[in-house]
Write an enzyme that holds these catalytic residues in place. Structure first.
Site, PDB file in Angstrom:
ATOM      1  N   THR A 107       0.843  -1.199   0.000  1.00 57.88           N
ATOM      2  CA  THR A 107       0.000   0.000   0.000  1.00 57.88           C
ATOM      3  C   THR A 107       0.881   1.252   0.000  1.00 57.88           C
ATOM      4  O   THR A 107       1.954   1.245   0.615  1.00 57.88           O
ATOM      5  CB  THR A 107      -0.871   0.015   1.268  1.00 57.88           C
ATOM      6  OG1 THR A 107      -1.638  -1.182   1.303  1.00 57.88           O
ATOM      7  CG2 THR A 107      -1.825   1.210   1.299  1.00 57.88           C
ATOM      8  N   GLU A 112      -0.548  -5.644   5.736  1.00 55.89           N
ATOM      9  CA  GLU A 112       0.788  -5.701   5.127  1.00 55.89           C
ATOM     10  C   GLU A 112       1.642  -6.744   5.834  1.00 55.89           C
ATOM     11  O   GLU A 112       2.353  -7.521   5.184  1.00 55.89           O
ATOM     12  CB  GLU A 112       1.457  -4.325   5.219  1.00 55.89           C
ATOM     13  CG  GLU A 112       0.784  -3.291   4.321  1.00 55.89           C
ATOM     14  CD  GLU A 112       1.305  -1.876   4.510  1.00 55.89           C
ATOM     15  OE1 GLU A 112       1.077  -1.057   3.608  1.00 55.89           O
ATOM     16  OE2 GLU A 112       1.913  -1.578   5.553  1.00 55.89           O
TER      17      GLU A 112
HETATM   18  C1  5RP Z   1       1.347   1.972   4.317  1.00 52.37           C
HETATM   19  C2  5RP Z   1       2.816   1.819   4.307  1.00 52.37           C
HETATM   20  C3  5RP Z   1       3.570   2.403   3.163  1.00 52.37           C
HETATM   21  O1  5RP Z   1       4.334   1.412   2.573  1.00 52.37           O
HETATM   22  C4  5RP Z   1       4.459   3.496   3.668  1.00 52.37           C
HETATM   23  O2  5RP Z   1       3.670   4.450   4.366  1.00 52.37           O
HETATM   24  C5  5RP Z   1       5.220   4.181   2.535  1.00 52.37           C
HETATM   25  O3  5RP Z   1       4.338   4.938   1.769  1.00 52.37           O
HETATM   26  P1  5RP Z   1       4.793   5.730   0.487  1.00 52.37           P
HETATM   27  O4  5RP Z   1       5.141   4.718  -0.555  1.00 52.37           O
HETATM   28  O5  5RP Z   1       3.557   6.538   0.117  1.00 52.37           O
HETATM   29  O6  5RP Z   1       5.961   6.609   0.837  1.00 52.37           O
HETATM   30  O7  5RP Z   1       3.420   1.228   5.175  1.00 52.37           O
HETATM   31  O8  5RP Z   1       0.779   1.457   5.482  1.00 52.37           O
END
Ligand code: 5RP
Length: 219
Positions: A28, A103
């Site tokens: 995500t 996740e």
């Molecule tokens: C979501 C996550 C994402 O992998 C993390 O926040 C990184 O996000 P982005 O790719 O938008 O920098 O752990 O729960």
């Protein structure tokens, strides 16, 4: 080059890990969104995906990539996801998007975890990014007190409910010199669903998008 371009570079590089006729675990976030867009180009080569959030599921379905139930497909060869922070042991902080529980489940059910991120996510010591902790709503105050006892400063994420109907506490000022130990300890607090430290099951490969290309890190 923008941070978003670096995220896209890392996401595109992850396509090389996708094997034909397999089911891919999909994380995500904004980096993963680039991966989903890239995966859409080769969707005829995969059987489908297991998604880690409602947000990713929506995007995958819009790309007409079949979204499958983890219970129906068993262990996965590959999981691709982003991170909020990563150290050189490929231990991570995740959950900035609030999807940490699903996740962690998909990561646990996968043989290989490829983490995709821009270069700003690589740190020497985890913990500058506030640690997301998913909690059962009735346990919010109890978990908050337990985190305070351990030196953390928990802040309730306002107007946010996880895909599982729970709350997120973002915890500042935790010392993470031993991330695996802290992950196990915090997981043990009654009412904690998931802690956003991914150290007991770290990533296997980190693809770091930089202005000069993609760096591949392995522990
Ligand atoms: C979501 C996550 C994402 O992998 C993390 O926040 C990184 O996000 P982005 O790719 O938008 O920098 O752990 O729960």
């Amino acid at each position: 080059m923008s941070i978003d371009d670096m995220k896209k570079r890392a996401a595109e590089a992850a396509l090389a890990y996708v094997e034909d006729n397999t089911v891919v675990g999909v994380g995500t976030g904004s980096t993963v969104n680039h991966f989903i867009d890239a995966l859409a180009r080769i969707k005829h080569r995969v059987e489908g995906v297991v998604s880690s959030s409602e947000a990713s599921t929506q995007r995958l379905k819009a790309c007409k990539i079949p979204v499958l139930d983890l219970n129906a497909v068993g262990p996965l060869p590959l999981y691709v996801d982003g991170a909020d922070e990563a150290n050189r042991q490929l231990q991570l902080i995740k959950g900035g998007g609030g999807a940490l529980t699903r996740e962690k489940i998909v990561a646990a059910a996968s043989d290989k975890f490829v983490c995709i991120a821009d270069q700003s996510k690589l740190v020497d010591v985890l913990g500058h990014f506030p640690l997301p902790v998913e909690v059962i709503p009735m346990a919010r105050s109890h978990v908050g007190r337990e985190l305070l006892k351990r030196g953390g400063q928990p802040v309730l994420r306002e107007r946010f409910v996880t895909d599982n109907g729970n709350l997120i506490l973002d915890v500042y000022n935790l010392h993470m010199l031993e991330p695996a130990k802290l992950e196990a300890e915090l997981n043990n607090i009654a009412g904690v669903v998931t802690v956003g430290i991914f150290a007991l099951r770290p990533a296997d490969v980190l693809l770091l998008g930089t202005a000069d290309g993609v760096q591949t890190l392995q522990p």
